[in-house]
Design a protein around this motif. Structure first.
Motif, PDB file in Angstrom:
ATOM      1  N   ALA A 175       0.837  -1.199   0.000  1.00  0.00           N
ATOM      2  CA  ALA A 175       0.000   0.000   0.000  1.00  0.00           C
ATOM      3  C   ALA A 175       0.872   1.248   0.000  1.00  0.00           C
ATOM      4  O   ALA A 175       1.965   1.261   0.557  1.00  0.00           O
ATOM      5  CB  ALA A 175      -0.904   0.000   1.225  1.00  0.00           C
ATOM      6  N   SER A 176       0.356   2.286  -0.626  1.00  0.00           N
ATOM      7  CA  SER A 176       1.007   3.590  -0.628  1.00  0.00           C
ATOM      8  C   SER A 176      -0.085   4.635  -0.467  1.00  0.00           C
ATOM      9  O   SER A 176      -0.932   4.797  -1.344  1.00  0.00           O
ATOM     10  CB  SER A 176       1.761   3.804  -1.935  1.00  0.00           C
ATOM     11  OG  SER A 176       2.260   5.123  -1.988  1.00  0.00           O
ATOM     12  N   THR A 177      -0.091   5.322   0.668  1.00  0.00           N
ATOM     13  CA  THR A 177      -1.102   6.344   0.924  1.00  0.00           C
ATOM     14  C   THR A 177      -0.411   7.626   1.375  1.00  0.00           C
ATOM     15  O   THR A 177       0.746   7.617   1.787  1.00  0.00           O
ATOM     16  CB  THR A 177      -2.081   5.896   2.029  1.00  0.00           C
ATOM     17  OG1 THR A 177      -1.343   5.621   3.213  1.00  0.00           O
ATOM     18  CG2 THR A 177      -2.863   4.658   1.612  1.00  0.00           C
ATOM     19  N   SER A 178      -1.156   8.723   1.301  1.00  0.00           N
ATOM     20  CA  SER A 178      -0.620  10.002   1.757  1.00  0.00           C
ATOM     21  C   SER A 178      -0.645  10.046   3.278  1.00  0.00           C
ATOM     22  O   SER A 178      -1.657   9.737   3.895  1.00  0.00           O
ATOM     23  CB  SER A 178      -1.441  11.167   1.202  1.00  0.00           C
ATOM     24  OG  SER A 178      -0.979  12.382   1.756  1.00  0.00           O
ATOM     25  N   GLY A 179       0.447  10.423   3.856  1.00  0.00           N
ATOM     26  CA  GLY A 179       0.531  10.561   5.300  1.00  0.00           C
ATOM     27  C   GLY A 179       0.743  12.006   5.709  1.00  0.00           C
ATOM     28  O   GLY A 179       1.181  12.293   6.811  1.00  0.00           O
ATOM     29  N   ALA A 214       9.257  25.075   9.768  1.00  0.00           N
ATOM     30  CA  ALA A 214       9.286  25.049   8.301  1.00  0.00           C
ATOM     31  C   ALA A 214       8.607  23.801   7.740  1.00  0.00           C
ATOM     32  O   ALA A 214       7.884  23.881   6.742  1.00  0.00           O
ATOM     33  CB  ALA A 214      10.725  25.129   7.815  1.00  0.00           C
ATOM     34  N   ASN A 215       8.818  22.651   8.370  1.00  0.00           N
ATOM     35  CA  ASN A 215       8.171  21.434   7.884  1.00  0.00           C
ATOM     36  C   ASN A 215       6.665  21.555   7.926  1.00  0.00           C
ATOM     37  O   ASN A 215       5.963  21.172   6.994  1.00  0.00           O
ATOM     38  CB  ASN A 215       8.597  20.219   8.717  1.00  0.00           C
ATOM     39  CG  ASN A 215       9.959  19.720   8.348  1.00  0.00           C
ATOM     40  OD1 ASN A 215      10.508  20.093   7.324  1.00  0.00           O
ATOM     41  ND2 ASN A 215      10.519  18.873   9.189  1.00  0.00           N
ATOM     42  N   GLN A 216       6.143  22.084   9.020  1.00  0.00           N
ATOM     43  CA  GLN A 216       4.698  22.200   9.167  1.00  0.00           C
ATOM     44  C   GLN A 216       4.113  23.128   8.102  1.00  0.00           C
ATOM     45  O   GLN A 216       3.093  22.814   7.487  1.00  0.00           O
ATOM     46  CB  GLN A 216       4.359  22.711  10.561  1.00  0.00           C
ATOM     47  CG  GLN A 216       2.875  22.698  10.842  1.00  0.00           C
ATOM     48  CD  GLN A 216       2.579  23.050  12.282  1.00  0.00           C
ATOM     49  OE1 GLN A 216       3.414  23.625  12.966  1.00  0.00           O
ATOM     50  NE2 GLN A 216       1.409  22.701  12.737  1.00  0.00           N
ATOM     51  N   VAL A 217       4.768  24.245   7.852  1.00  0.00           N
ATOM     52  CA  VAL A 217       4.290  25.185   6.831  1.00  0.00           C
ATOM     53  C   VAL A 217       4.277  24.519   5.464  1.00  0.00           C
ATOM     54  O   VAL A 217       3.308  24.636   4.710  1.00  0.00           O
ATOM     55  CB  VAL A 217       5.156  26.463   6.821  1.00  0.00           C
ATOM     56  CG1 VAL A 217       4.823  27.334   5.625  1.00  0.00           C
ATOM     57  CG2 VAL A 217       4.976  27.231   8.120  1.00  0.00           C
ATOM     58  N   CYS A 218       5.325  23.789   5.131  1.00  0.00           N
ATOM     59  CA  CYS A 218       5.402  23.116   3.832  1.00  0.00           C
ATOM     60  C   CYS A 218       4.292  22.086   3.666  1.00  0.00           C
ATOM     61  O   CYS A 218       3.677  21.986   2.609  1.00  0.00           O
ATOM     62  CB  CYS A 218       6.763  22.449   3.651  1.00  0.00           C
ATOM     63  SG  CYS A 218       8.089  23.624   3.354  1.00  0.00           S
ATOM     64  N   PHE A 219       4.016  21.307   4.714  1.00  0.00           N
ATOM     65  CA  PHE A 219       2.968  20.293   4.607  1.00  0.00           C
ATOM     66  C   PHE A 219       1.578  20.914   4.601  1.00  0.00           C
ATOM     67  O   PHE A 219       0.691  20.436   3.908  1.00  0.00           O
ATOM     68  CB  PHE A 219       3.095  19.260   5.727  1.00  0.00           C
ATOM     69  CG  PHE A 219       4.209  18.285   5.479  1.00  0.00           C
ATOM     70  CD1 PHE A 219       4.105  17.334   4.480  1.00  0.00           C
ATOM     71  CD2 PHE A 219       5.367  18.335   6.215  1.00  0.00           C
ATOM     72  CE1 PHE A 219       5.130  16.449   4.229  1.00  0.00           C
ATOM     73  CE2 PHE A 219       6.402  17.441   5.976  1.00  0.00           C
ATOM     74  CZ  PHE A 219       6.283  16.503   4.980  1.00  0.00           C
ATOM     75  N   ASP A 266       4.925  16.371   0.296  1.00  0.00           N
ATOM     76  CA  ASP A 266       3.998  15.298   0.633  1.00  0.00           C
ATOM     77  C   ASP A 266       4.766  14.250   1.431  1.00  0.00           C
ATOM     78  O   ASP A 266       5.984  14.151   1.347  1.00  0.00           O
ATOM     79  CB  ASP A 266       3.390  14.670  -0.625  1.00  0.00           C
ATOM     80  CG  ASP A 266       2.093  13.950  -0.328  1.00  0.00           C
ATOM     81  OD1 ASP A 266       1.620  14.013   0.837  1.00  0.00           O
ATOM     82  OD2 ASP A 266       1.550  13.311  -1.232  1.00  0.00           O
ATOM     83  N   HIS A 267       4.045  13.517   2.200  1.00  0.00           N
ATOM     84  CA  HIS A 267       4.635  12.469   3.031  1.00  0.00           C
ATOM     85  C   HIS A 267       3.859  11.192   2.721  1.00  0.00           C
ATOM     86  O   HIS A 267       2.638  11.169   2.829  1.00  0.00           O
ATOM     87  CB  HIS A 267       4.487  12.858   4.512  1.00  0.00           C
ATOM     88  CG  HIS A 267       5.088  11.878   5.449  1.00  0.00           C
ATOM     89  ND1 HIS A 267       6.440  11.809   5.672  1.00  0.00           N
ATOM     90  CD2 HIS A 267       4.533  10.932   6.221  1.00  0.00           C
ATOM     91  CE1 HIS A 267       6.683  10.856   6.553  1.00  0.00           C
ATOM     92  NE2 HIS A 267       5.546  10.314   6.901  1.00  0.00           N
ATOM     93  N   HIS A 268       4.541  10.154   2.290  1.00  0.00           N
ATOM     94  CA  HIS A 268       3.872   8.910   1.904  1.00  0.00           C
ATOM     95  C   HIS A 268       4.093   7.833   2.955  1.00  0.00           C
ATOM     96  O   HIS A 268       5.175   7.704   3.524  1.00  0.00           O
ATOM     97  CB  HIS A 268       4.389   8.414   0.548  1.00  0.00           C
ATOM     98  CG  HIS A 268       3.981   9.299  -0.577  1.00  0.00           C
ATOM     99  ND1 HIS A 268       2.748   9.217  -1.170  1.00  0.00           N
ATOM    100  CD2 HIS A 268       4.627  10.307  -1.191  1.00  0.00           C
ATOM    101  CE1 HIS A 268       2.662  10.123  -2.125  1.00  0.00           C
ATOM    102  NE2 HIS A 268       3.798  10.803  -2.149  1.00  0.00           N
ATOM    103  N   ARG A 269       3.052   7.102   3.188  1.00  0.00           N
ATOM    104  CA  ARG A 269       3.120   5.948   4.073  1.00  0.00           C
ATOM    105  C   ARG A 269       3.180   4.719   3.174  1.00  0.00           C
ATOM    106  O   ARG A 269       2.264   4.440   2.410  1.00  0.00           O
ATOM    107  CB  ARG A 269       1.879   5.897   4.965  1.00  0.00           C
ATOM    108  CG  ARG A 269       1.924   4.820   5.984  1.00  0.00           C
ATOM    109  CD  ARG A 269       0.665   4.766   6.835  1.00  0.00           C
ATOM    110  NE  ARG A 269       0.255   6.056   7.341  1.00  0.00           N
ATOM    111  CZ  ARG A 269      -0.926   6.624   7.056  1.00  0.00           C
ATOM    112  NH1 ARG A 269      -1.803   6.022   6.292  1.00  0.00           N
ATOM    113  NH2 ARG A 269      -1.238   7.800   7.555  1.00  0.00           N
ATOM    114  N   LEU A 270       4.296   3.991   3.220  1.00  0.00           N
ATOM    115  CA  LEU A 270       4.491   2.813   2.387  1.00  0.00           C
ATOM    116  C   LEU A 270       4.463   1.558   3.247  1.00  0.00           C
ATOM    117  O   LEU A 270       5.071   1.532   4.313  1.00  0.00           O
ATOM    118  CB  LEU A 270       5.820   2.887   1.646  1.00  0.00           C
ATOM    119  CG  LEU A 270       6.063   4.126   0.777  1.00  0.00           C
ATOM    120  CD1 LEU A 270       7.478   4.113   0.232  1.00  0.00           C
ATOM    121  CD2 LEU A 270       5.051   4.214  -0.322  1.00  0.00           C
TER     122      LEU A 270
END
Length: 81
Positions: A8-12, A61-66, A72-76
């Motif tokens: 599975a690959s979903t957006s995290g 900075a990470n929070q602003v970017c997301f 994007d951050h993927h859950r694999l």
């Protein structure tokens, strides 16, 4: 990856934002040790422009970017074959 199959690959992205929020609540809690540590950093804040820009702004900075969907951050999920 050899020996593994992608299941599975979903957006995290939203999970990552919540993780950042939880981290900030935990780290942002007031306490005597933290107050003393911040007091010790006063000379660095006064003398280092880079320190002020990087750490004193209060912006993650990470929070602003997301939040702005710049990253994007993927859950694999993999399984061994």
């Amino acid at each position: 990856m050899p020996g593994f199959r992608l299941v599975a690959s979903t957006s995290g992205r939203l999970d990552y934002i919540e993780t950042i929020n939880q981290w900030e609540r935990r780290i942002g809690a007031h306490g005597l040790r933290k107050s003393l540590f911040k007091f010790l950093l006063v000379p660095l804040r006064l003398t280092s422009r880079e320190f002020r820009l990087g750490f004193a702004s209060g912006v993650c900075a990470n929070q602003v970017c997301f939040q702005r969907e710049l990253l994007d951050h993927h859950r694999l999920v993999f399984e061994r074959v």
